[in-house]
Design a protein around this motif. Structure first.
Motif, PDB file in Angstrom:
ATOM      1  N   LEU A  98       0.812  -1.211   0.000  1.00 26.13           N
ATOM      2  CA  LEU A  98       0.000   0.000   0.000  1.00 26.13           C
ATOM      3  C   LEU A  98       0.846   1.261   0.000  1.00 26.13           C
ATOM      4  CD1 LEU A  98      -2.868  -1.073   2.405  1.00 26.13           C
ATOM      5  CD2 LEU A  98      -2.804  -1.153  -0.071  1.00 26.13           C
ATOM      6  N   ALA A  99       2.051   1.175   0.496  1.00 26.70           N
ATOM      7  CA  ALA A  99       2.909   2.362   0.551  1.00 26.70           C
ATOM      8  C   ALA A  99       3.309   2.838  -0.845  1.00 26.70           C
ATOM      9  CB  ALA A  99       4.163   2.072   1.370  1.00 26.70           C
ATOM     10  N   PHE A 100       3.206   1.987  -1.859  1.00 31.19           N
ATOM     11  CA  PHE A 100       3.582   2.377  -3.215  1.00 31.19           C
ATOM     12  C   PHE A 100       2.503   3.162  -3.939  1.00 31.19           C
ATOM     13  CE2 PHE A 100       6.684  -1.407  -3.509  1.00 31.19           C
ATOM     14  CZ  PHE A 100       7.632  -0.686  -2.808  1.00 31.19           C
ATOM     15  N   LEU A 110      -3.225   3.141   3.922  1.00 29.15           N
ATOM     16  CA  LEU A 110      -2.451   2.616   5.046  1.00 29.15           C
ATOM     17  C   LEU A 110      -3.300   2.541   6.309  1.00 29.15           C
ATOM     18  CD1 LEU A 110       1.000   4.345   4.480  1.00 29.15           C
ATOM     19  CD2 LEU A 110       0.426   1.920   4.161  1.00 29.15           C
ATOM     20  N   LYS A 111      -4.173   3.509   6.492  1.00 32.03           N
ATOM     21  CA  LYS A 111      -5.091   3.497   7.640  1.00 32.03           C
ATOM     22  C   LYS A 111      -6.037   2.305   7.533  1.00 32.03           C
ATOM     23  CE  LYS A 111      -7.712   5.247  11.021  1.00 32.03           C
ATOM     24  NZ  LYS A 111      -8.095   4.103  11.815  1.00 32.03           N
ATOM     25  N   ILE A 112      -6.537   2.043   6.345  1.00 34.50           N
ATOM     26  CA  ILE A 112      -7.435   0.903   6.148  1.00 34.50           C
ATOM     27  C   ILE A 112      -6.693  -0.402   6.424  1.00 34.50           C
ATOM     28  CG2 ILE A 112      -8.786  -0.369   4.437  1.00 34.50           C
ATOM     29  CD1 ILE A 112      -9.412   2.388   3.172  1.00 34.50           C
ATOM     30  N   GLU A 113      -5.457  -0.495   5.965  1.00 38.40           N
ATOM     31  CA  GLU A 113      -4.664  -1.693   6.226  1.00 38.40           C
ATOM     32  C   GLU A 113      -4.503  -1.915   7.732  1.00 38.40           C
ATOM     33  OE1 GLU A 113      -0.205  -1.979   5.796  1.00 38.40           O
ATOM     34  OE2 GLU A 113      -0.846  -3.130   4.042  1.00 38.40           O
ATOM     35  N   ILE A 117      -5.929  -5.127  10.023  1.00 41.86           N
ATOM     36  CA  ILE A 117      -5.103  -5.913  10.956  1.00 41.86           C
ATOM     37  C   ILE A 117      -5.698  -5.861  12.360  1.00 41.86           C
ATOM     38  CG2 ILE A 117      -2.844  -6.021  12.104  1.00 41.86           C
ATOM     39  CD1 ILE A 117      -2.813  -7.220   9.280  1.00 41.86           C
ATOM     40  N   LYS A 118      -6.137  -4.680  12.801  1.00 49.70           N
ATOM     41  CA  LYS A 118      -6.751  -4.563  14.134  1.00 49.70           C
ATOM     42  C   LYS A 118      -8.013  -5.406  14.240  1.00 49.70           C
ATOM     43  CE  LYS A 118      -5.035   0.028  15.280  1.00 49.70           C
ATOM     44  NZ  LYS A 118      -5.374   1.446  15.431  1.00 49.70           N
TER      45      LYS A 118
END
Length: 170
Positions: A98-100, A110-113, A117-118
């Motif tokens: 996602l960082a790309f 990145l927040k969604i990722e 995970i949470k």
């Protein structure tokens, strides 16, 4: 993002279904693909702009493992067509980190990722709080339950009203 959890005993498909329901509640179109030793959950937003630009990318979560190990891979990949999916395709799946992804959408993704995970960790903790084996109350059949006579000490069937040895009331 890749993450491995140990001492985790979960049904991958049930975990995938729970994760899919959570993503649906967030407004995503989802699909779950259980193939061989993997379960893949995909989620994407739909809209006019995405349709016009042919955006076929989806948040993709690949779950695998067993015997107390859970492997989670989260990233972006093409929306899979269920008819074309095999275990080899899922094993070889390439995730775009996602960082790309460029621009403001990068921070959002990145927040969604992190949220995914949470949520997986929350679901794991719920599963691990429930014992895998529920002990059943001990049931002793009538045949083995006994009444002991106070007079002679003879063991009588539980339904006896009088001692079978001395005749005393039980």
């Amino acid at each position: 993002m890749q993450k491995t959890y140990t001492n985790v005993y979960v049904n991958l498909y049930q975990l995938g279904l729970s994760l899919e329901q959570w993503l649906i509640s967030k407004g995503y179109k989802t699909q779950i693909l259980p193939v061989g030793q993997y379960v893949v959950v995909q989620a994407k937003k739909e809209g006019i702009l995405r349709t016009i630009f042919g955006a076929n990318r989806a948040f993709t979560i690949r779950l695998s493992g067993g015997q107390g190990i859970l492997n989670v891979d989260v990233g972006m990949s093409d929306w899979l067509k269920a008819a074309d999916v095999t275990e080899d395709v899922i094993a070889a799946m390439v995730f775009t980190p996602l960082a790309f992804i460029e621009g403001i959408e990068e921070v959002y993704n990145l927040k969604i990722e992190e949220d995914i995970i949470k949520e997986i960790e929350r679901l794991i903790s719920l599963t691990n709080q429930q014992p895998l084996f529920q002990p059943q109350p001990f049931y002793q059949p009538m045949l083995y339950q006994q009444k002991t006579c106070r007079t002679c000490g003879y063991n009588n069937p539980i339904n006896a009203r009088f001692c079978m040895n001395c005749g005393s009331p039980l």
